[in-house]
Design a protein around this motif. Structure first.
Motif, short mmCIF file in Angstrom:
data_model
loop_
_atom_site.label_atom_id
_atom_site.label_comp_id
_atom_site.label_asym_id
_atom_site.label_seq_id
_atom_site.Cartn_x
_atom_site.Cartn_y
_atom_site.Cartn_z
N LEU A 231 34.78 -19.40 -6.76
CA LEU A 231 34.63 -19.23 -8.20
C LEU A 231 34.98 -17.74 -8.74
N VAL A 232 34.54 -16.98 -7.88
CA VAL A 232 35.03 -15.63 -8.27
C VAL A 232 36.47 -15.35 -7.88
N TRP A 233 37.00 -16.04 -7.06
CA TRP A 233 38.51 -15.85 -6.91
C TRP A 233 39.14 -16.37 -8.09
N VAL A 234 38.70 -17.51 -8.61
CA VAL A 234 39.23 -18.01 -9.87
C VAL A 234 39.27 -17.13 -11.22
N GLN A 235 38.02 -16.35 -11.29
CA GLN A 235 38.01 -15.45 -12.08
C GLN A 235 38.87 -14.55 -11.99
N ARG A 236 39.00 -13.79 -11.04
CA ARG A 236 39.82 -12.85 -10.78
C ARG A 236 41.36 -13.30 -11.18
N ALA A 237 41.74 -14.11 -10.39
CA ALA A 237 43.19 -14.77 -10.69
C ALA A 237 43.47 -14.99 -12.32
N THR A 238 42.46 -15.66 -12.94
CA THR A 238 42.66 -15.76 -14.29
C THR A 238 42.70 -14.59 -14.89
N MET A 239 41.95 -13.73 -15.02
CA MET A 239 42.09 -12.42 -15.74
C MET A 239 43.29 -11.77 -15.45
N GLN A 240 43.93 -11.72 -14.08
CA GLN A 240 45.10 -11.13 -13.66
C GLN A 240 46.19 -11.72 -14.52
N PHE A 241 46.12 -13.09 -14.50
CA PHE A 241 47.33 -14.00 -15.10
C PHE A 241 47.38 -13.60 -16.43
N GLY A 242 46.21 -13.22 -17.31
CA GLY A 242 46.23 -13.11 -18.79
C GLY A 242 46.78 -11.68 -19.11
N TYR A 243 46.33 -10.71 -18.18
CA TYR A 243 47.03 -9.13 -18.37
C TYR A 243 48.31 -9.26 -18.06
N THR A 244 48.65 -9.98 -17.01
CA THR A 244 50.24 -9.99 -16.61
C THR A 244 51.19 -10.54 -17.87
N VAL A 245 50.41 -11.72 -18.65
CA VAL A 245 51.33 -11.96 -19.56
C VAL A 245 51.42 -11.06 -20.61
N VAL A 246 50.35 -10.56 -20.82
CA VAL A 246 50.12 -9.15 -22.06
C VAL A 246 51.28 -8.27 -21.66
N SER A 247 51.34 -7.81 -20.60
CA SER A 247 52.03 -6.61 -19.91
C SER A 247 53.57 -6.81 -19.72
N THR A 248 53.64 -7.98 -19.31
CA THR A 248 54.97 -8.39 -18.56
C THR A 248 56.05 -8.70 -19.81
N GLN A 370 50.65 -12.18 -10.57
CA GLN A 370 51.90 -11.62 -10.92
C GLN A 370 53.11 -12.04 -10.59
N SER A 371 53.12 -12.87 -9.74
CA SER A 371 54.19 -13.76 -9.45
C SER A 371 54.47 -15.12 -10.15
N ILE A 372 53.34 -15.88 -10.37
CA ILE A 372 53.17 -16.90 -11.10
C ILE A 372 53.35 -17.06 -12.62
N ALA A 373 52.95 -15.83 -13.43
CA ALA A 373 53.14 -15.77 -14.81
C ALA A 373 54.53 -15.77 -15.13
N PRO A 374 55.41 -14.69 -14.34
CA PRO A 374 57.18 -14.54 -14.88
C PRO A 374 57.46 -16.14 -14.54
N ALA A 375 57.09 -16.63 -13.74
CA ALA A 375 57.56 -17.94 -13.20
C ALA A 375 57.66 -19.20 -13.96
N ILE A 376 56.25 -19.31 -14.55
CA ILE A 376 55.93 -20.37 -15.29
C ILE A 376 56.17 -20.10 -17.13
N ALA A 377 56.20 -18.82 -17.31
CA ALA A 377 56.36 -18.58 -18.80
C ALA A 377 58.10 -19.06 -19.34
N PRO A 378 58.87 -19.23 -18.46
CA PRO A 378 60.21 -19.66 -19.11
C PRO A 378 60.08 -21.18 -19.64
N LEU A 379 58.99 -22.00 -18.91
CA LEU A 379 58.75 -23.17 -19.01
C LEU A 379 57.72 -23.20 -20.20
N VAL A 380 56.90 -22.53 -20.36
CA VAL A 380 55.86 -22.46 -21.33
C VAL A 380 56.31 -22.35 -22.70
N VAL A 381 57.48 -21.25 -22.58
CA VAL A 381 57.96 -20.84 -24.13
C VAL A 381 58.76 -22.04 -24.85
#
Length: 443
Positions: A231-248, A370-381
């Motif tokens: 559960l802690v792992w999921v928390q960290r991965a999700t927060m990092q995903f959100g920040y990667t979208v904001v910054s990248t 940091q690898s997943i967010a840029p990879a799935i973003a082209p599909l989400v948009v």
């Protein structure tokens, strides 16, 4: 069977925690410098201008894969090391020495395949150091100081960019110096610090070395065996995903939503990234000390997730420059506040005797998004057609909404973490477990 040292009980001097953080700063600085500038410059030496993006993408992608695998594997190996020099120090020093060798290979690489090998070796080497360092924290820092340590390490993660940017700015015309400077400095720092810190050896019975298969299974774990860690792992991965979208995607946000030219947008994005990183450092330090005093990590997790979600929602529905700044700063503060407790919380959930392995797996939760967010973003948009705010064929509203929902949904993990969120509950649980184990042993 492996002889696991008892959980640390005695407070350590804060100077020792800062020495640990100095290792983190040195290793991250050596690892980040190539990503900031030197890999790009080296690629330009090796391929035509038109092929640079594809070549750099190949090098960095394979390096990221090496990091994902290496971190838990080296953490697992350090758990099972029984040298007279200690469990963790051989890997701390060996990692930075390997990093220098890999940097030298980067400097002289005559082709892209050789550069790929060099960067993969560099990622593996420095992740050996970083994984062993996380395990050393679990070995030596007691529960009441772990939030402080978590905050310090969260801040150092962003401060590690500073030496990389300085080296790149001062020696931009000399690629060899840019490539080798930070790795050499890292060797000096880590060797000196390792001579100053304790790392007592741990006895191990014959036959506990384990098979090759066990080593390569080190990056796998059974979530049912460690449900709260999961559960802690999921928390960290999700927060990092959100920040990667904001910054990248800040650059594209400015170009699409505010109709800015690429050069102006790039300059503003760099300034905003540095400002967000500064707030991250401040939040990590401040919240780490507050969380250490309170011993209750729940409010920091809730607050950071809400702020991150708000940051993403602001960007989803507006095209105002001031909102861009507010969103970026909120995200930086939110991630810093979360980093103040995430490592400390994870250390409350580690299976005994496998601290290095599980902390290595925990580090993957930071790097994988940091690898997943840029990879799935082209599909989400592409979801829902045009952007409802700015028009065009890329729906950035959908991208930020998906990230916001993911971050806010991570709060659903909190009920499963009730036994480790508060120090008094956690300590009572450890005492009950110890008493039960003693009773079973006597029986």
């Amino acid at each position: 069977m492996h002889t696991t040292p008892p959980a640390p009980q005695t407070r350590v001097p804060m100077s020792r925690i800062y020495l640990f953080a100095l290792i983190e700063l040195a290793a991250l600085g050596a690892l980040v410098t190539p990503l900031v500038v030197s890999l790009s410059l080296k690629v330009l030496q090796l391929v035509p201008e038109t092929e640079k993006e594809g070549a750099l993408g190949l090098v960095t992608a394979l390096g990221a894969l090496a990091a994902l695998v290496a971190n838990p594997i080296f953490g697992h190996l350090s758990d099972r090391t029984s040298s007279r020099f200690g469990r963790r120090r051989p890997w701390l020093i060996g990692g930075v020495i390997g990093g220098v060798a890999a940097a030298a290979l980067i400097a002289v690489a005559p082709s892209i395949p050789v550069l790929v090998v060099a960067w993969v070796l560099s990622q593996a080497a420095y992740n050996a150091t970083l994984a062993s360092l996380s395990a050393l924290l679990a070995d030596q820092v007691p529960e009441e100081q772990r939030a402080k340590a978590s905050g310090i390490f969260g801040a150092i993660g962003f401060l590690g960019l500073v030496p990389a940017m300085l080296v790149a700015a001062l020696f931009a015309s000399n690629l060899t110096v840019v490539v080798l400077a930070m790795p050499i400095v890292a060797v000096v720092i880590v060797v000196v610090v390792c001579l100053a810190i304790p790392d007592p050896p741990v006895e191990r019975s014959d036959g506990e070395h384990g098979s090759v298969g066990q080593v390569f299974r080190a990056f796998l774990f059974n979530p049912a065996k460690a449900p709260m860690f999961t559960l802690v792992w999921v928390q960290r991965a999700t927060m990092q995903f959100g920040y990667t979208v904001v910054s990248t995607f800040g650059l594209f946000y400015l170009m699409i939503r505010l109709n800015m030219e690429q050069v102006a947008a790039a300059s503003l994005t760099s300034a905003a990234t540095l400002a967000g990183a500064a707030l991250n450092v401040v939040a990590a330090f401040a919240c780490g000390y507050l969380a250490s005093r309170r011993g209750n990590y729940g409010p920091f997790i809730v607050g950071s997730a809400l702020l991150m979600g708000l940051s993403l929602l602001l960007k989803a529905f507006t095209q105002d420059l001031s909102v861009f700044w507010v969103s970026t700063l909120l995200a930086g503060f939110a991630l810093g506040a979360y980093y103040a407790v995430d490592l400390a919380l994870a250390m409350r959930t580690l299976p005994a005797g496998e601290e290095g392995k599980y902390l290595g797996i925990f580090n993957v939760a930071k790097t994988l998004p940091q690898s997943i967010a840029p990879a799935i973003a082209p599909l989400v948009v592409l979801i829902g057609g045009s952007d409802p705010v700015a028009g065009g064929d890329k729906n950035y509203t959908a991208l930020y909404l998906v990230a916001a929902v993911a971050v806010l949904a991570s709060l659903l993990t909190l009920p499963g973490l009730r036994r480790v969120l508060r120090r008094d509950v956690y300590d009572a649980g450890r005492a009950d477990a110890a008493a039960a184990a003693l009773k079973e042993e006597v029986a």
